[in-house]
Design a protein around this motif. Structure first.
Motif, PDB file in Angstrom:
ATOM      1  N   LYS A 152       0.803  -1.219   0.000  1.00  0.00           N
ATOM      2  CA  LYS A 152       0.000   0.000   0.000  1.00  0.00           C
ATOM      3  C   LYS A 152       0.839   1.272   0.000  1.00  0.00           C
ATOM      4  O   LYS A 152       0.410   2.300  -0.542  1.00  0.00           O
ATOM      5  CB  LYS A 152      -0.930   0.014   1.217  1.00  0.00           C
ATOM      6  N   ARG A 153       2.036   1.220   0.608  1.00  0.00           N
ATOM      7  CA  ARG A 153       2.833   2.446   0.768  1.00  0.00           C
ATOM      8  C   ARG A 153       4.245   2.332   0.211  1.00  0.00           C
ATOM      9  O   ARG A 153       4.794   3.322  -0.260  1.00  0.00           O
ATOM     10  CB  ARG A 153       2.913   2.821   2.255  1.00  0.00           C
ATOM     11  N   ARG A 154       4.837   1.158   0.255  1.00  0.00           N
ATOM     12  CA  ARG A 154       6.238   0.988  -0.122  1.00  0.00           C
ATOM     13  C   ARG A 154       6.372   0.822  -1.643  1.00  0.00           C
ATOM     14  O   ARG A 154       6.202  -0.269  -2.184  1.00  0.00           O
ATOM     15  CB  ARG A 154       6.829  -0.215   0.606  1.00  0.00           C
ATOM     16  N   LYS A 155       6.692   1.903  -2.327  1.00  0.00           N
ATOM     17  CA  LYS A 155       6.849   1.860  -3.777  1.00  0.00           C
ATOM     18  C   LYS A 155       8.093   1.078  -4.194  1.00  0.00           C
ATOM     19  O   LYS A 155       8.227   0.673  -5.353  1.00  0.00           O
ATOM     20  CB  LYS A 155       6.905   3.276  -4.353  1.00  0.00           C
ATOM     21  N   ASP A 156       9.005   0.854  -3.242  1.00  0.00           N
ATOM     22  CA  ASP A 156      10.211   0.101  -3.557  1.00  0.00           C
ATOM     23  C   ASP A 156       9.953  -1.404  -3.591  1.00  0.00           C
ATOM     24  O   ASP A 156      10.812  -2.170  -4.032  1.00  0.00           O
ATOM     25  CB  ASP A 156      11.308   0.401  -2.539  1.00  0.00           C
ATOM     26  N   GLN A 181      -2.519  -4.894  -0.766  1.00  0.00           N
ATOM     27  CA  GLN A 181      -3.756  -5.085  -1.503  1.00  0.00           C
ATOM     28  C   GLN A 181      -3.566  -6.235  -2.485  1.00  0.00           C
ATOM     29  O   GLN A 181      -2.442  -6.584  -2.843  1.00  0.00           O
ATOM     30  CB  GLN A 181      -4.124  -3.818  -2.291  1.00  0.00           C
ATOM     31  N   HIS A 182      -4.690  -6.810  -2.936  1.00  0.00           N
ATOM     32  CA  HIS A 182      -4.612  -7.890  -3.915  1.00  0.00           C
ATOM     33  C   HIS A 182      -5.733  -7.748  -4.936  1.00  0.00           C
ATOM     34  O   HIS A 182      -6.734  -7.057  -4.698  1.00  0.00           O
ATOM     35  CB  HIS A 182      -4.667  -9.267  -3.231  1.00  0.00           C
ATOM     36  N   ALA A 183      -5.559  -8.414  -6.071  1.00  0.00           N
ATOM     37  CA  ALA A 183      -6.524  -8.313  -7.161  1.00  0.00           C
ATOM     38  C   ALA A 183      -6.393  -9.524  -8.077  1.00  0.00           C
ATOM     39  O   ALA A 183      -5.344 -10.168  -8.143  1.00  0.00           O
ATOM     40  CB  ALA A 183      -6.312  -7.036  -7.965  1.00  0.00           C
ATOM     41  N   VAL A 184      -7.488  -9.835  -8.775  1.00  0.00           N
ATOM     42  CA  VAL A 184      -7.477 -10.776  -9.897  1.00  0.00           C
ATOM     43  C   VAL A 184      -8.027 -10.000 -11.088  1.00  0.00           C
ATOM     44  O   VAL A 184      -9.228  -9.737 -11.155  1.00  0.00           O
ATOM     45  CB  VAL A 184      -8.331 -12.030  -9.616  1.00  0.00           C
TER      46      VAL A 184
END
Length: 214
Positions: A152-156, A181-184
């Motif tokens: 959610k926050r760590r772009k690295d 977060q997760h997604a299909v």
């Protein structure tokens, strides 16, 4: 668990920060996965729910149903779902996953992805009913779909993509829902039906627990 072809492999940790995620192929195997898929297609009270986003209602791009113990209500996108009573098939799967994982579950969200156009958008399963550090066990049956995770926050932190194969089991625990977060997402090519069962534990009100105690 189905052991027609020997013992199932163990759950393996997925290297991730701020998370506790384990995964295994072959929790169930063919032909048992095929029997389960067909049984669930027949037995589950599938329907296409609506969700509310920015004061507008949309049909979810998949079919779903909520099952569980009495009182295990689930509120999502402004709608509250009362659980259907457990079917024999769902109860058997639940008991198998509990035996392997050591966790107990009182509810399950059933999702049917009918084809490549069905999907679920980026989200976390962090509703208050699940408690602060929920354990969610996700069983896949049918067509392989790609399960994506992003911090959610760590772009690295690079996004993670897991192929959820027929009979595979994914368990998310600890602080996973707080930080990831997760997604299909939709597939570009043709894709057959897939059923996903996500077993959860709704934190029941104390009065409901007292009434349920023999």
């Amino acid at each position: 668990m189905n052991d027609l072809f020997g013992p199932a492999p163990a759950l393996e940790p997925i290297p991730m920060i701020d998370a506790d995620v384990t995964f295994m192929h072959g929790f169930y195997r063919q032909p048992h996965t095929g029997f389960l898929l067909q049984a669930l297609l027949r037995e589950i009270a599938w329907r296409q729910e609506t969700i509310r986003l920015w004061d507008k209602e949309y049909l979810q791009p998949r079919l779903s149903a909520w099952y569980g113990d009495a009182g295990a209500r689930y509120t999502y996108s402004g709608s509250t779902f009362e659980p259907h009573a457990w079917t024999e098939t769902l109860m058997g799967i639940k008991e198998d996953i509990e035996a392997l994982s050591g966790h107990r579950f009182n509810s399950v969200l059933c999702n049917l992805y009918r084809n490549e156009r069905d999907s679920v958008s980026w989200h976390s399963d962090n509703e208050a009913e699940f408690g602060e550090q929920p354990v969610i066990a996700s069983l896949s049956l049918g067509e392989t779909r790609v399960f994506k995770l992003r911090h959610k926050r760590r772009k690295d932190q690079k996004r993670i993509a897991l192929e959820l194969t027929d009979g595979s089991l994914l368990i998310m625990a600890g602080a996973t829902q707080q930080h990831w977060q997760h997604a299909v997402e939709k597939e570009r090519g043709p894709c057959g039906p897939r059923i996903n069962l996500t077993f959860r534990n709704i934190v029941l009100p104390r009065a409901a627990i007292i009434r349920a105690t023999p």
